[in-house]
Motif scaffolding. Structure first.
Motif, PDB file in Angstrom:
ATOM      1  N   UNK A  26      11.591   6.930  -6.883  1.00 25.63           N
ATOM      2  CA  UNK A  26      12.130   5.715  -6.259  1.00 25.63           C
ATOM      3  C   UNK A  26      11.574   5.564  -4.854  1.00 25.63           C
ATOM      4  N   UNK A  27      11.723   4.348  -4.325  1.00 18.59           N
ATOM      5  CA  UNK A  27      11.255   4.027  -2.981  1.00 18.59           C
ATOM      6  C   UNK A  27      12.315   3.160  -2.320  1.00 18.59           C
ATOM      7  N   UNK A  63       4.219   5.826  -5.424  1.00 18.93           N
ATOM      8  CA  UNK A  63       4.174   6.006  -6.877  1.00 18.93           C
ATOM      9  C   UNK A  63       3.127   7.050  -7.269  1.00 18.93           C
ATOM     10  N   UNK A  64       1.970   6.994  -6.635  1.00 18.07           N
ATOM     11  CA  UNK A  64       0.894   7.931  -6.951  1.00 18.07           C
ATOM     12  C   UNK A  64       1.225   9.369  -6.540  1.00 18.07           C
ATOM     13  N   UNK A  72       0.833  -1.210   0.000  1.00 13.29           N
ATOM     14  CA  UNK A  72       0.000   0.000   0.000  1.00 13.29           C
ATOM     15  C   UNK A  72       0.866   1.257   0.000  1.00 13.29           C
ATOM     16  N   UNK A  73       1.945   1.239   0.762  1.00 12.64           N
ATOM     17  CA  UNK A  73       2.861   2.381   0.779  1.00 12.64           C
ATOM     18  C   UNK A  73       3.514   2.550  -0.582  1.00 12.64           C
ATOM     19  N   UNK A  74       3.969   1.445  -1.186  1.00 12.57           N
ATOM     20  CA  UNK A  74       4.606   1.514  -2.502  1.00 12.57           C
ATOM     21  C   UNK A  74       3.657   2.130  -3.537  1.00 12.57           C
ATOM     22  N   UNK A  75       2.391   1.757  -3.492  1.00  7.76           N
ATOM     23  CA  UNK A  75       1.415   2.302  -4.432  1.00  7.76           C
ATOM     24  C   UNK A  75       1.198   3.795  -4.184  1.00  7.76           C
ATOM     25  N   UNK A  76       1.114   4.176  -2.915  1.00 11.31           N
ATOM     26  CA  UNK A  76       0.909   5.588  -2.589  1.00 11.31           C
ATOM     27  C   UNK A  76       2.145   6.420  -2.935  1.00 11.31           C
TER      28      UNK A  76
END
Length: 148
Positions: A103-104, A97-98, A91-95
């Motif tokens: 990068x993350x 990107x949005x 969920x964090x990775x998606x947020x």
């Protein structure tokens, strides 16, 4: 004028974390500065014009997501945004990107991971420098021709 060394902004509400990473990058010859919340980061971006922003997500005042969105809404050249956070779930990775991050990285990140991003950005700046110089020369020639 472009230089080969990118300017780096480290944003983290844990002052020691921001200061330490900034100090390590400075010791390696990079121009790095810390900021301690999103509001400070926005001001620093205006004044320092970083090429890379390492940005924590979980900060009071203005979190990293809101800061990233505000940075992406600014006109002009955009820095590379790197989420540097303890949160690594889907969920964090998606947020991330949005919100406009490039990068993350999940803490604790290795110095090798951080340096890889810094060196990648440095190489990209070097590759862009000849094109920028040629563009500036063409603009100057066009201005000179108009003045005649």
């Amino acid at each position: 004028m472009l230089t080969s060394s990118p300017r780096i902004l480290i944003v983290d509400d844990i002052h020691d974390a921001a200061d330490l990473l900034s100090d390590v990058l400075v010791a390696r010859g990079f121009n790095a500065r810390p900021a301690y919340d999103g509001v400070q980061a926005l001001a620093a971006v205006e004044n320092f014009q970083p090429d890379i922003v390492f940005l924590d997500l979980g900060m009071p005042v203005m979190d990293g997501y809101a800061t990233a969105c505000a940075l992406r809404a600014r006109p002009g050249p955009q820095p590379m945004l790197v989420a540097l956070t303890a949160w690594g779930d889907a969920a964090t990775a998606a947020r991330v990107a949005a919100s406009g991050f490039d990068r993350h990285l999940v803490k604790p990140s290795s110095l090798d991971e951080i340096m890889s991003i810094v060196l990648e950005r440095s190489r990209a700046r070097k590759a862009d420098a000849p094109a920028d110089a040629a563009s500036a020369m063409q603009s100057g020639a066009a201005f000179a021709a108009q003045a005649l």
